[in-house]
Design a protein around this motif. Structure first.
Motif, short mmCIF file in Angstrom:
data_model
loop_
_atom_site.label_atom_id
_atom_site.label_comp_id
_atom_site.label_asym_id
_atom_site.label_seq_id
_atom_site.Cartn_x
_atom_site.Cartn_y
_atom_site.Cartn_z
N SER A 115 0.86 -1.18 0.00
CA SER A 115 0.00 0.00 0.00
C SER A 115 0.90 1.23 0.00
O SER A 115 1.74 1.39 0.88
CB SER A 115 -0.91 0.01 1.24
OG SER A 115 -1.58 1.27 1.34
N LEU B 130 0.06 -8.51 13.39
CA LEU B 130 -0.71 -8.68 12.15
C LEU B 130 -1.20 -10.12 12.02
O LEU B 130 -2.25 -10.39 11.43
CB LEU B 130 0.16 -8.32 10.94
CG LEU B 130 0.25 -6.83 10.58
CD1 LEU B 130 1.24 -6.63 9.46
CD2 LEU B 130 -1.11 -6.28 10.21
N LYS C 36 -6.85 -6.59 11.36
CA LYS C 36 -7.74 -5.44 11.13
C LYS C 36 -7.76 -4.50 12.34
O LYS C 36 -7.64 -3.28 12.18
CB LYS C 36 -9.14 -5.93 10.82
CG LYS C 36 -9.25 -6.60 9.45
CD LYS C 36 -10.70 -6.94 9.13
CE LYS C 36 -10.81 -7.58 7.74
NZ LYS C 36 -12.22 -7.92 7.39
N LEU D 177 -4.31 -2.65 12.62
CA LEU D 177 -4.14 -1.54 11.67
C LEU D 177 -5.07 -0.38 11.99
O LEU D 177 -4.70 0.79 11.87
CB LEU D 177 -4.38 -2.03 10.24
CG LEU D 177 -3.33 -3.01 9.68
CD1 LEU D 177 -3.73 -3.48 8.29
CD2 LEU D 177 -1.96 -2.37 9.63
N GLY E 225 2.24 4.58 8.57
CA GLY E 225 2.40 3.31 7.88
C GLY E 225 3.15 2.28 8.70
O GLY E 225 3.60 2.54 9.82
N THR F 259 -7.10 -3.69 3.67
CA THR F 259 -7.47 -2.96 4.88
C THR F 259 -6.56 -1.75 5.08
O THR F 259 -7.02 -0.65 5.44
CB THR F 259 -7.38 -3.88 6.11
OG1 THR F 259 -8.28 -4.99 5.93
CG2 THR F 259 -7.73 -3.13 7.38
N ALA F 260 -5.27 -1.93 4.85
CA ALA F 260 -4.33 -0.82 4.99
C ALA F 260 -4.66 0.32 4.03
O ALA F 260 -4.64 1.50 4.40
CB ALA F 260 -2.90 -1.31 4.75
N ARG F 261 -5.03 -0.04 2.80
CA ARG F 261 -5.38 1.01 1.83
C ARG F 261 -6.67 1.71 2.24
O ARG F 261 -6.81 2.92 2.12
CB ARG F 261 -5.52 0.39 0.44
CG ARG F 261 -4.18 0.02 -0.20
CD ARG F 261 -4.35 -0.29 -1.67
NE ARG F 261 -5.07 -1.56 -1.85
CZ ARG F 261 -4.51 -2.76 -1.91
NH1 ARG F 261 -3.17 -2.86 -1.82
NH2 ARG F 261 -5.22 -3.84 -2.09
N LEU G 43 -3.19 3.84 5.18
CA LEU G 43 -1.91 3.51 5.80
C LEU G 43 -0.98 2.94 4.75
O LEU G 43 -1.39 2.18 3.87
CB LEU G 43 -2.08 2.50 6.92
CG LEU G 43 -2.69 2.96 8.25
CD1 LEU G 43 -2.91 1.75 9.15
CD2 LEU G 43 -1.79 3.97 8.93
N LEU H 13 1.85 0.29 3.68
CA LEU H 13 2.19 -1.06 4.13
C LEU H 13 3.30 -1.63 3.24
O LEU H 13 3.12 -1.72 2.01
CB LEU H 13 0.96 -1.98 4.10
CG LEU H 13 1.18 -3.42 4.55
CD1 LEU H 13 1.67 -3.48 6.00
CD2 LEU H 13 -0.11 -4.25 4.39
#
Length: 539
Positions: A21, A57, A62, A65, A75, A94-96, A100, A102
């Motif tokens: 990400s 992680l 989820k 993050l 990040g 999920t990061a996007r 954030l 990643l």
């Protein structure tokens, strides 16, 4: 440093990074933090980049993050290994969604090397910014304490940024520019139009800062190019703006900023600090001088015999005189650069209006008449207007101010003989002009004393005096009948007075050479008595 800068470091590159990400990729990080705790929200302040082995992680990606995003982290860099062998696509998604960054590392690296490198860079940059801000503060504070000139403040800002800097007024006329030579000419080309296109806060290409208190701005300070560091450029311009506002407050009672800029340009050319024709023309046109095929050096001199020794009063009086001359010239449709050259003397580089009907002589005659009239009305003194040799460029015209000043000085000393003349050139002062140039020569002074000593030292109670009779006799070219009528005395009385003068001086007043010598001696004598003293200097 940004997240992209960190990932590009050699120590990180050895871990074979893979970007899952790229959100917040160009954001500057505040710090780098290392940790494998499931909930780091209480330890973060926002703006951090987290380095981890991935244990949190693996357990609850989820919530982990989301906690980082809520805490303001930018990040996560995850080192794959025993704790986490891969990152599912759902975690990257999920990061996007949480905005954030990643990044996963496929090879182990030493996190301590990353933190040392990044923190060293961050601290060094912060220290450099603090040192730079301190230097900016010290420089402009010192300039304010020393009451530096407007060009001096603008030049200091340009040196700090290594960029050209321009100060303009609200009509977009350039009051000061830091560049020189051909660079200044190119920079100021079509300046007013280009500057009007730039919004008050600047744009992507120009950095702009207003000068003056809020709601009372009187100018703009501009870096007319994209600087290497926009933030630094803005801070320097803001500090320079404060110094200029303080200077304006101090100098408000002396003369306008625009006038100071014009005077400064003329003085720079006179002193040889500006010799390039293109630069001089660019600066002059930016200050309102209209382009012309040729420019006229003009001096306006008033008949002032004040013994006032108060420099503040003298300066104020000269500023008022300059304002009168400038307003009169502009009202007549002409443009010019103006400067106070000394007490009672205004120098100008004049561009006559091309739209005015008639010849140059007619325009100068009309201008000389109205200037003299306005000065008499506003200041109660007589004035003369003198014109020097025209110049094809601004530098040549400024060079002609010396001759114009000399002609004006001679003309003002001629007294009533100047009445009725609109303006003077060198050809109008002729012998008086030559003697005015030579009056400080000891040999000339000695000649005049030798010729007139007997008459100056002998008792003389008659009315008019013998010296006056001789002066009028020579002015009448020896015409005794005309002289008797002018002096209101009978011819027999006049003949006796002339005979007495001949005996005193030991000369024959009918001899042409004697008349010439006495006439020259009287011009030297009268010229030295009427010569004005230099009280001030160019602003």
């Amino acid at each position: 440093m940004t997240i992209a800068d960190v990932v590009a470091l050699d120590v990180v590159a050895r871990g074979e990074p893979e970007v899952l990400s790229d959100c917040r990729w160009a954001d500057e990080i505040r710090w780098v933090h290392v940790g494998d705790v499931a909930d780091l929200s209480a330890l973060l302040r926002g703006g951090e980049l987290l380095l981890t082995t991935g244990a949190p992680l693996r357990r609850a990606p989820k919530s982990y993050l989301r906690g980082l995003a809520d805490a303001g982290a930018l990040g996560v860099v995850v080192e794959l290994g025993a704790s986490l062998r891969s990152v599912p696509a759902s975690v990257a998604a999920t990061a996007r969604n949480l905005n954030l960054a990643l990044v996963v590392l496929h090879q182990p690296i030493k996190f301590v090397e990353v933190t040392e490198t990044v923190h060293r860079r961050i601290v060094a940059e912060q220290y450099d910014e603090v040192a730079f801000d301190r230097r900016v503060h010290e420089v402009f504070t010192e300039l304010s304490m020393k009451r530096a000139s407007v060009p001096g403040i603008v030049d200091a800002a340009a040196r700090m940024l290594d960029e050209p800097v321009v100060l303009e007024d609200l009509t977009h006329q350039a009051l000061a520019v830091s560049a020189s030579g051909r660079a200044a000419a190119a920079l100021l080309e079509d300046w007013e139009r280009r500057s009007r296109l730039v919004p008050p806060g600047g744009d992507e290409q120009w950095v702009v800062t207003s000068v003056g208190p809020r709601t009372e701005e009187w100018g703009r300070l501009i870096v007319p190019s994209r600087p290497a560091d926009t933030a630094r450029a803005r801070r320097v311009l803001e500090r320079a703006s404060a110094a200029l506002a303080l200077h304006r407050m101090i100098e408000r009672d002396r003369s306008g900023l625009h006038q100071q800029a014009q005077s400064g340009l003329i003085d720079d050319i006179v002193r040889g600090r500006i010799t390039d024709d293109a630069e001089a023309a660019a600066r002059a046109h930016a200050l309102g001088l209209r382009k012309a095929a040729r420019y006229l050096p003009v001096t306006v001199r008033v008949d002032r015999t004040s013994d006032d020794t108060d420099p503040v009063a003298t300066q104020r009086r000269n500023v008022e005189l300059l304002d009168t001359v400038a307003h009169t010239v502009n009202a007549a449709g002409h443009t010019a650069l103006f400067a106070i050259r000394r007490d009672g003397e205004i120098g100008a580089v004049l561009s006559l209006s091309s739209g005015r009907a008639g010849t140059e002589e007619k325009a100068l005659t009309a201008l000389g008449d109205v200037v003299g009239q306005r000065i008499r009305q506003a200041h109660g003194v007589a004035a003369v207007v003198a014109v020097g040799p025209p110049g094809g460029d601004v530098v040549d015209a400024v060079g002609g101010l010396a001759e114009a000043a000399h002609v004006a000085e001679v003309a003002i000393g001629m007294g009533p003989s100047t009445h009725g003349r609109s303006y003077f050139r060198a050809s109008d002062v002729r012998l008086r002009g030559l003697l005015s140039l030579l009056r400080e020569d000891p040999r000339v002074q000695s000649f005049a004393e030798t010729e007139l000593r007997a008459l100056l030292t002998s008792p003389d109670t008659a009315q008019p005096s013998n010296l006056t009779v001789l002066r009028e006799f020579l002015a009448a070219s020896g015409n005794k009948a005309a002289l008797a009528q002018r002096l209101h005395i009978s011819r027999p009385s006049l003949y006796k007075r002339l005979a007495a003068i001949e005996r005193t001086l030991g000369v024959d007043l009918d001899d042409a050479e004697s008349m010439t010598s006495l006439h020259v001696a009287l011009l030297v004598h009268d010229g030295r008595r009427a010569a004005p003293s230099v009280v001030g200097s160019a602003i």
